[in-house]
Enzyme design. Structure first.
Site, PDB file in Angstrom:
ATOM      1  N   GLY A 116     -78.084-121.292 -26.122  1.00  0.00           N
ATOM      2  CA  GLY A 116     -79.197-122.235 -26.191  1.00  0.00           C
ATOM      3  C   GLY A 116     -80.458-121.698 -25.548  1.00  0.00           C
ATOM      4  CG  ASP A 170     -59.324-138.293 -25.651  1.00  0.00           C
ATOM      5  OD1 ASP A 170     -59.769-137.760 -26.682  1.00  0.00           O
ATOM      6  OD2 ASP A 170     -60.065-138.736 -24.748  1.00  0.00           O
ATOM      7  CG  HIS A 180     -69.432-104.455 -37.426  1.00  0.00           C
ATOM      8  ND1 HIS A 180     -70.691-104.846 -37.020  1.00  0.00           N
ATOM      9  CD2 HIS A 180     -69.621-103.641 -38.494  1.00  0.00           C
ATOM     10  CE1 HIS A 180     -71.588-104.281 -37.810  1.00  0.00           C
ATOM     11  NE2 HIS A 180     -70.967-103.540 -38.703  1.00  0.00           N
ATOM     12  CB  ALA A 189     -71.851-109.152 -24.511  1.00  0.00           C
ATOM     13  CG  HIS A 205     -69.138-109.628 -33.727  1.00  0.00           C
ATOM     14  ND1 HIS A 205     -70.368-109.674 -33.104  1.00  0.00           N
ATOM     15  CD2 HIS A 205     -69.113-108.465 -34.411  1.00  0.00           C
ATOM     16  CE1 HIS A 205     -71.055-108.587 -33.394  1.00  0.00           C
ATOM     17  NE2 HIS A 205     -70.305-107.830 -34.191  1.00  0.00           N
ATOM     18  CG  HIS A 253     -68.638-104.011 -32.437  1.00  0.00           C
ATOM     19  ND1 HIS A 253     -69.218-102.996 -33.170  1.00  0.00           N
ATOM     20  CD2 HIS A 253     -69.273-105.149 -32.811  1.00  0.00           C
ATOM     21  CE1 HIS A 253     -70.168-103.496 -33.944  1.00  0.00           C
ATOM     22  NE2 HIS A 253     -70.208-104.802 -33.752  1.00  0.00           N
ATOM     23  CB  VAL A 255     -77.299-112.389 -27.567  1.00  0.00           C
ATOM     24  CG1 VAL A 255     -76.759-112.122 -26.150  1.00  0.00           C
ATOM     25  CG2 VAL A 255     -77.168-113.870 -27.896  1.00  0.00           C
ATOM     26  CG  ASP A 285     -73.288-112.424 -27.039  1.00  0.00           C
ATOM     27  OD1 ASP A 285     -73.401-111.626 -26.094  1.00  0.00           O
ATOM     28  OD2 ASP A 285     -73.216-112.055 -28.220  1.00  0.00           O
ATOM     29  CE1 TYR A 336     -73.053-112.310 -33.136  1.00  0.00           C
ATOM     30  CE2 TYR A 336     -74.508-112.269 -31.235  1.00  0.00           C
ATOM     31  CZ  TYR A 336     -73.459-111.727 -31.947  1.00  0.00           C
ATOM     32  OH  TYR A 336     -72.833-110.598 -31.482  1.00  0.00           O
ATOM     33  CE1 TYR A 382     -74.470-107.120 -34.622  1.00  0.00           C
ATOM     34  CE2 TYR A 382     -73.650-106.394 -32.488  1.00  0.00           C
ATOM     35  CZ  TYR A 382     -73.656-106.297 -33.871  1.00  0.00           C
ATOM     36  OH  TYR A 382     -72.860-105.373 -34.499  1.00  0.00           O
TER      37      TYR A 382
END
Length: 649
Positions: free
Chosen positions: A310, A588, A599, A301, A439, A437, A384, A303, A389, A387
């Site tokens: 958001g 810039d 994990h 995923a 993250h 898995h 999500v 996320d 976060y 999970y």
């Protein structure tokens, strides 16, 4: 042209109304139109830096729209002063390299409807021993489909759906995974495209593992109250979306994909406001799984890009998610159907004590000076699926900047046959495994260290000096440095053995010791993507193949994984951005940092896992002429004194 408080302020509710009205006027109020995202189209950086209070500036809304009937995706821009659509682009996402807008909450419900009315799916669940009434209670989890080159999914808007048994609606379904059953669902047609139904070998685990308060062990009785009290109020000042605290100033932003954004982060030094970062946000995260079986191999995923951090922000609760004297920011937003709403308490801000800032006791003279550290915390939480976060930005009184990601929630689970061990992860309970898995997060920081003239990045590490006349005792080691001058040079990996770090400096300014003022990127031990190069997940999550990337600023390059990672075949985002190999010396620039956590699941992670932490720091390095926290006053805490403590300084 409209008069605004500041060009980077998020859209107001009134501006959102204007944007929605303009789209509906163009489309005749089409009920099949969905609003994937609505946000401020940020003005160009030069225009923002030139803006002064009272000036006028064009305000525009950027929208991503989806037609549920045809699957067409549109990027639109609305001129908010004129109230008209100024740009309308139909995207060809049904062609390679594909891609789809984020999955919407409305579609989560559509997946469950589509799956549960499908006779083949119901028959497959029945073969696993469930009655019709029990099938109606099954939890159906939509999960982003990824991309694996399957012809049946090409150009379609799909998710994969896995299922979990529940005895009653509030059961923790993740304790009861239904193995060997995966439905690929076309979201627009609300129908199953492909049904994976393997022979029934592994039974459904039935042991309850619920986590509501009534289901947990009796709470401890020896925990005394701990109150965070600021009787004179907080030390920060808030004016709209602007915040001032302890010589820091910045602006709060928020987008449906990234969630919290920090704009124009500056520190006041000797009467001068010195910029450090123009814009900072978490633009992506990916969670690839290491189980090759039917229920799990495709799980990876993204996320942010596939769901929207958001859009999934929590409404934070006073005294629970945040402690102390809290300031909450409410965020105007739009739901999937284009209805305005306000996300209450989406952002939390407060101060925390953080132990010792600096200290010395001089035994010869008796001089003893100690200063306590305080930090400002700006945070939000997103849920999500399984999970949760938390994203916490910390600002310190000595000029340090920190981002910390907090990982909690419920792990994905796999059913395990009686008497067997789980091959692809760790056992968490009888008949229940948790797939191993990773993250990965990626933070994007548009740097502006000490001014807008240009910044440069250099890499530094320590190497032992060979024995010789210049190292007769064998104790010498050297700091080896090199500039990163082009984008491909700057796709780099951390190395704890050599203490590798990176400096971002302004070569056009001179600091107090004749060098260039700068900041140092301090990385934590962090893995890289372990999926094999050439795999689809590695191609799609290429940003996680390196810890550090530096690109020349391009306003079109906003996300580490590209604009539409959902079902994208891969190769977009940072690997594509650096292909041009642009010059990044005294330019810039944008600094991107990938970090995360591997994990391996264990019993302590279930039913809800304790928080794991990942993140990094930016520390001043030649930016100030002395310790920037030297002027922090000595602290005297009356409550501590009453309990036998003393004072500092």
């Amino acid at each position: 042209m409209t008069r605004v408080t500041h060009p980077l302020d998020p859209l107001t509710t009134a501006e959102i109304d204007v944007a929605l009205a303009a789209i509906r006027a163009r489309e005749g109020g089409d009920p099949r139109l969905r609003f994937v995202s609505v946000e401020l189209r940020e003005p160009p950086k030069p225009a923002v830096l030139a803006w002064r209070p009272g000036d006028t500036l064009r305000r525009e809304a950027a929208l991503v729209l989806l037609r549920r009937d045809t699957g067409a995706t549109i990027e639109a821009v609305v001129d908010l002063a004129a109230g008209v659509v100024s740009d309308w682009q139909l995207l060809a996402l049904d062609q390679p390299p594909f891609g789809q807008p984020a999955v919407m909450l409305e579609e989560f419900q559509a997946v469950e409807r589509a799956v549960k009315r499908d006779p083949a799916w119901r028959a497959a669940v029945a073969r696993r021993g469930l009655s019709a009434a029990e099938i109606d209670l099954v939890q159906v989890d939509p999960f982003s489909a990824g991309h694996f080159g399957y012809a049946a999914e090409a150009g379609r808007r799909c998710v994969r759906a896995v299922a979990y048994y529940r005895e009653q609606p509030n059961d923790n379904g993740y304790a009861h995974p239904i193995e060997g059953l995966v439905a690929v669902v076309d979201l627009n047609r609300e129908e199953i495209v492909t049904l994976v139904d393997e022979p029934v070998i592994v039974p459904i685990p039935r042991k309850k593992r619920n986590y509501e308060a009534k289901d947990l062990p009796a709470p401890r009785t020896d925990l005394k109250p701990l109150h965070i009290v600021q009787p004179d109020g907080p030390s920060f000042a808030v004016d709209g979306w602007r915040v001032d605290w302890q010589k820091w100033s910045f602006r709060i932003g928020f987008t449906p994909r990234e969630g919290l954004v920090l704009h124009q982060l500056s520190y006041a030094d000797d009467g001068r406001e010195r910029p450090i970062i123009y814009r900072a946000s978490v633009t992506e995260m990916v969670v690839p799984y290491a189980d090759p079986t039917a229920n799990h191999y495709w799980k990876s995923a993204f996320d942010a890009g596939e769901y929207g951090l958001g859009r999934l922000a929590n409404a934070l609760e006073l005294g629970c998610d945040c402690l102390g004297h809290i300031h909450y920011f409410d965020v105007p937003a739009v739901d999937d159907l284009g209805r305005p709403m306000v996300m209450k308490n989406a952002i939390c801000m407060h101060e925390e004590d953080y132990g010792i800032l600096w200290k010395h006791h001089e035994f010869r003279t008796g001089v003893h000076e100690t200063r306590r550290s305080r930090r400002l915390v700006i945070s939000f939480f997103a849920t999500v699926g399984n999970y949760d976060y938390g994203f916490y930005w910390y600002l310190y009184q000595d000029g340090t900047i920190q981002l910390e990601a907090k990982l909690t929630g419920i792990i994905q689970t796999a059913a395990v046959a009686p008497g067997e061990r789980y091959r692809w992860g760790g056992m968490v309970d009888d008949g229940l495994g948790g797939p191993t898995h990773q993250h990965f997060f990626n933070v994007r920081m548009h740097m502006m260290v000490d001014g807008d003239e240009g910044n440069s990045v250099s890499e530094h590490e320590f190497h032992p000096r060979p024995w010789g006349t210049d190292n007769p005792h064998g104790n010498v080691f050297d700091l080896v440095s090199r500039p990163l001058e082009r984008e491909r040079d700057a796709a780099r990996e951390a190395d704890g053995r050599t203490g590798r770090y990176w400096k971002i400096v302004n070569p056009n300014r001179t600091n107090s010791v004749g060098g260039a003022p700068g900041y140092k990127l301090v990385v934590q031990p962090s893995p890289l993507m372990l999926a094999q190069p050439g795999s689809y997940v590695h191609a799609r999550g290429g940003f996680a193949a390196k810890h550090v990337w530096v690109t020349r600023y391009d306003p079109a390059e906003r996300y580490a994984s590209g604009d539409y990672p959902n079902q994208h075949q891969g190769g977009d985002g940072l690997p594509r951005y650096i292909a041009a190999n642009r010059d990044i010396a005294n330019a810039d620039i944008v600094l991107w940092h990938s970090f995360g956590h591997t994990h391996v699941c264990k019993p302590e992670d279930f039913p809800v896992m304790p928080v794991e932490y990942a993140g990094f720091m930016l520390k001043p390095n030649g930016f100030f002429a002395a310790n920037a926290g030297s002027d922090v006053p000595a602290a005297r805490d009356a409550a501590s004194i009453r309990h036998g403590g003393g004072c500092c300084g």
